[in-house]
Design an enzyme around this catalytic site. Sequence first.
Site, mmCIF file in Angstrom:
data_model
loop_
_atom_site.group_PDB
_atom_site.id
_atom_site.type_symbol
_atom_site.label_atom_id
_atom_site.label_comp_id
_atom_site.label_asym_id
_atom_site.label_seq_id
_atom_site.Cartn_x
_atom_site.Cartn_y
_atom_site.Cartn_z
ATOM 1 N N LYS A 191 0.885 -1.171 0.000
ATOM 2 C CA LYS A 191 0.000 0.000 0.000
ATOM 3 C C LYS A 191 0.915 1.210 0.000
ATOM 4 O O LYS A 191 1.420 1.633 1.038
ATOM 5 C CB LYS A 191 -0.892 -0.009 1.253
ATOM 6 C CG LYS A 191 -2.250 0.617 1.054
ATOM 7 C CD LYS A 191 -2.216 2.095 0.693
ATOM 8 C CE LYS A 191 -2.034 2.972 1.883
ATOM 9 N NZ LYS A 191 -1.822 4.397 1.501
ATOM 10 N N GLU A 267 9.076 1.313 11.297
ATOM 11 C CA GLU A 267 10.112 2.345 11.155
ATOM 12 C C GLU A 267 9.392 3.678 11.208
ATOM 13 O O GLU A 267 8.665 4.047 10.278
ATOM 14 C CB GLU A 267 10.873 2.156 9.842
ATOM 15 C CG GLU A 267 11.602 0.818 9.815
ATOM 16 C CD GLU A 267 12.468 0.582 8.582
ATOM 17 O OE1 GLU A 267 12.279 1.287 7.572
ATOM 18 O OE2 GLU A 267 13.318 -0.312 8.639
ATOM 19 N N CYS A 301 13.359 10.891 7.231
ATOM 20 C CA CYS A 301 13.161 10.470 8.624
ATOM 21 C C CYS A 301 14.444 10.614 9.420
ATOM 22 O O CYS A 301 14.411 10.857 10.618
ATOM 23 C CB CYS A 301 12.675 9.033 8.662
ATOM 24 S SG CYS A 301 13.773 7.917 7.786
ATOM 25 N N GLU A 402 8.216 16.549 15.550
ATOM 26 C CA GLU A 402 8.767 16.287 14.218
ATOM 27 C C GLU A 402 8.037 17.195 13.230
ATOM 28 O O GLU A 402 6.826 17.064 13.039
ATOM 29 C CB GLU A 402 8.558 14.822 13.825
ATOM 30 C CG GLU A 402 9.131 14.525 12.456
ATOM 31 C CD GLU A 402 8.867 13.090 11.980
ATOM 32 O OE1 GLU A 402 7.710 12.656 11.990
ATOM 33 O OE2 GLU A 402 9.842 12.422 11.587
HETATM 34 P P1 NAD Z 1 1.905 8.337 7.514
HETATM 35 O O1 NAD Z 1 2.020 7.556 8.783
HETATM 36 O O2 NAD Z 1 0.941 9.453 7.466
HETATM 37 O O3 NAD Z 1 1.503 7.386 6.301
HETATM 38 C C1 NAD Z 1 2.300 6.269 5.950
HETATM 39 C C2 NAD Z 1 1.428 5.249 5.262
HETATM 40 O O4 NAD Z 1 0.474 4.727 6.182
HETATM 41 C C3 NAD Z 1 0.621 5.785 4.092
HETATM 42 O O5 NAD Z 1 0.636 4.826 3.072
HETATM 43 C C4 NAD Z 1 -0.776 5.950 4.683
HETATM 44 O O6 NAD Z 1 -1.796 5.879 3.736
HETATM 45 C C5 NAD Z 1 -0.826 4.774 5.632
HETATM 46 N N1 NAD Z 1 -1.759 4.899 6.751
HETATM 47 C C6 NAD Z 1 -2.126 6.028 7.407
HETATM 48 N N2 NAD Z 1 -2.969 5.714 8.416
HETATM 49 C C7 NAD Z 1 -3.138 4.370 8.405
HETATM 50 C C8 NAD Z 1 -3.878 3.449 9.197
HETATM 51 N N3 NAD Z 1 -4.627 3.853 10.235
HETATM 52 N N4 NAD Z 1 -3.824 2.134 8.891
HETATM 53 C C9 NAD Z 1 -3.059 1.701 7.865
HETATM 54 N N5 NAD Z 1 -2.340 2.522 7.076
HETATM 55 C C10 NAD Z 1 -2.365 3.849 7.342
HETATM 56 O O7 NAD Z 1 3.395 8.817 7.190
HETATM 57 P P2 NAD Z 1 3.850 9.758 5.968
HETATM 58 O O8 NAD Z 1 3.346 11.143 6.238
HETATM 59 O O9 NAD Z 1 3.540 9.097 4.692
HETATM 60 O O10 NAD Z 1 5.448 9.724 6.132
HETATM 61 C C11 NAD Z 1 6.167 10.598 6.945
HETATM 62 C C12 NAD Z 1 6.505 9.955 8.261
HETATM 63 O O11 NAD Z 1 7.244 8.765 8.028
HETATM 64 C C13 NAD Z 1 7.403 10.782 9.159
HETATM 65 O O12 NAD Z 1 6.957 10.687 10.493
HETATM 66 C C14 NAD Z 1 8.769 10.123 9.023
HETATM 67 O O13 NAD Z 1 9.642 10.329 10.105
HETATM 68 C C15 NAD Z 1 8.385 8.703 8.877
HETATM 69 N N6 NAD Z 1 9.448 7.924 8.242
HETATM 70 C C16 NAD Z 1 10.188 7.064 8.994
HETATM 71 C C17 NAD Z 1 11.225 6.337 8.418
HETATM 72 C C18 NAD Z 1 12.069 5.374 9.225
HETATM 73 O O14 NAD Z 1 12.808 4.614 8.621
HETATM 74 N N7 NAD Z 1 11.976 5.376 10.533
HETATM 75 C C19 NAD Z 1 11.489 6.494 7.059
HETATM 76 C C20 NAD Z 1 10.715 7.394 6.315
HETATM 77 C C21 NAD Z 1 9.676 8.093 6.912
#
Ligand code: NAD
Length: 498
Positions: A191, A267, A301, A402
């Site tokens: 997804k 992550e 991230c 963040e």
């Molecule tokens: P997000 O959590 O908003 O969304 C990530 C994914 O989860 C998307 O595909 C979204 O549609 C899905 N999603 C959202 N709510 C959901 C739910 N309730 N159930 C299932 N799926 C759901 O994150 P984002 O805004 O896409 O990405 C940015 C974030 O990601 C930042 O916090 C960043 O730090 C983090 N990040 C972490 C790493 C790491 O390796 N630790 C790497 C990259 C990004």
Amino acid sequence: MNEATRAAGTATASLPRVHNFIGGQFVEGGGTTFENRFPASDAVVSLVSEASADDVDRAVTAARKALSGPWGRMSVPDRVALLRRLVDGITARFDEFLAAEIRDTGKPASLASHIDIPRGAANFAVFADQITTIGTETFEMPTPDGAGALNYALRMPRGVIGVVCPWNLPLLLMTWKVAPALACGNAVVVKPSEETPSTATLLGEVMNEVGIPEGVYNVVHGFGPGSAGEFLTTHPGVDAITFTGETVTGEAIMAAASKGVRPVSLELGGKNPALVFDDADLEKTIEGLGRSCFANTGQVCLGTERVYVQRGIFDRVAEALAEKARGYAFGDPFAQTTTMGPTISAEHQRKVLSYYEKAKAEGATVLAGGGAPTVEGYEKGYWVEPTVWTGLPETSPVVTDEIFGPCAHLTPFDTEEEGIALANNSPYGLATSIWTQDLSRAHRAAKQVEAGITWVNCWFLRDLRTAFGGSKASGIGREGGVHSLEFYTELRNVCVKL
Ligand code: NAD
């Protein structure tokens, strides 16, 4: 989730369609159609077909079926050969992947052509190597009759893996999970983020081209709650879930995974500190620190948003970082001269700018940036300026939350202990960078900072065999190298009485 992008206007009817990829076929989803916009201009570039709960169910069923077909019976060398063909397949269509990633994210070509697409392909090579060398364990044991017994472990695929991805490094972070999952013999349902649906879909074409059996790799599009993300993570046919994204989303996914006691790898977010000691090589520090704060418009991230600088060099570092912030070139992301892209969406731009306003309201000294630039020819893009602040208390939301933008707040410290305590004063623990020429201090500090990943005198230098993951609220589990293979397989012990 961006509700505003859900409804597609009739004027966009002739735009390219981004479909779901289920059982080797591109299929229209039963959900809504939503718009995918180019962040540099706000133009709609494609229409994305949202998967319904039934579509997600079909994808999980296709993945399950693949496990009992040729894929499930394939030898490791044959799987490895297919993974290597995926590297070649992505590389052969490099320009298409690059253009798709730039249209979805607005990130500069200069960045995406060096990081996103090459690493997105290389992940398959890394895990093809890993799976050929990993072993299991054996234990001989005595028995009362003296004959003994032999235990050995079988490494089995977990089954169907749900892969939920963010938008900041779409192809790279997706294949970081899909490559080891396939290397281990699993099937996946991906997804992608609703903001960046294209490269995951394009990869479906490459999967077919290189002969990955149908159902091994599936893609379902949509949002989180009430959409494909939730349908996938709550589906009882998914055996394990791997997720990269925000910490609050990780909590929701962990709760969903508790039903059926399914393993998760998370992550998550960070508010990463950098520690700059007064003996650091300033030129190299500013180069690396600047990248860590501003690269990919701060949407990394592992990026730095809190900088702690030893007092004697504080003003010099602050001014040099501000100068670095002022040196970026906004513009057409496809132009090689552009070094700073927009944020991912109007919604994210609003979020970042709200912190810029908060910083001013709280009395921060703004050394660089602090607003949204006007970019000629791209006036409707979601731009924000690289920004450097000083003067806020450690309790300010600007220093604790963040922001995920190209911004950093600098705070002075006096002693090593104080610097480390400030760095650790966060619920997150993803990454830290330490800048010093004192080797003993570097080792001492590296052991004390609470972070899954610590860099000394560098940033984003990644050996993909190393353990990758967050401490504290930044995640659970480790991926990378054999650690990925541990997550995507299950050891089953066999005890043979001799
Ligand atoms: P997000 O959590 O908003 O969304 C990530 C994914 O989860 C998307 O595909 C979204 O549609 C899905 N999603 C959202 N709510 C959901 C739910 N309730 N159930 C299932 N799926 C759901 O994150 P984002 O805004 O896409 O990405 C940015 C974030 O990601 C930042 O916090 C960043 O730090 C983090 N990040 C972490 C790493 C790491 O390796 N630790 C790497 C990259 C990004």
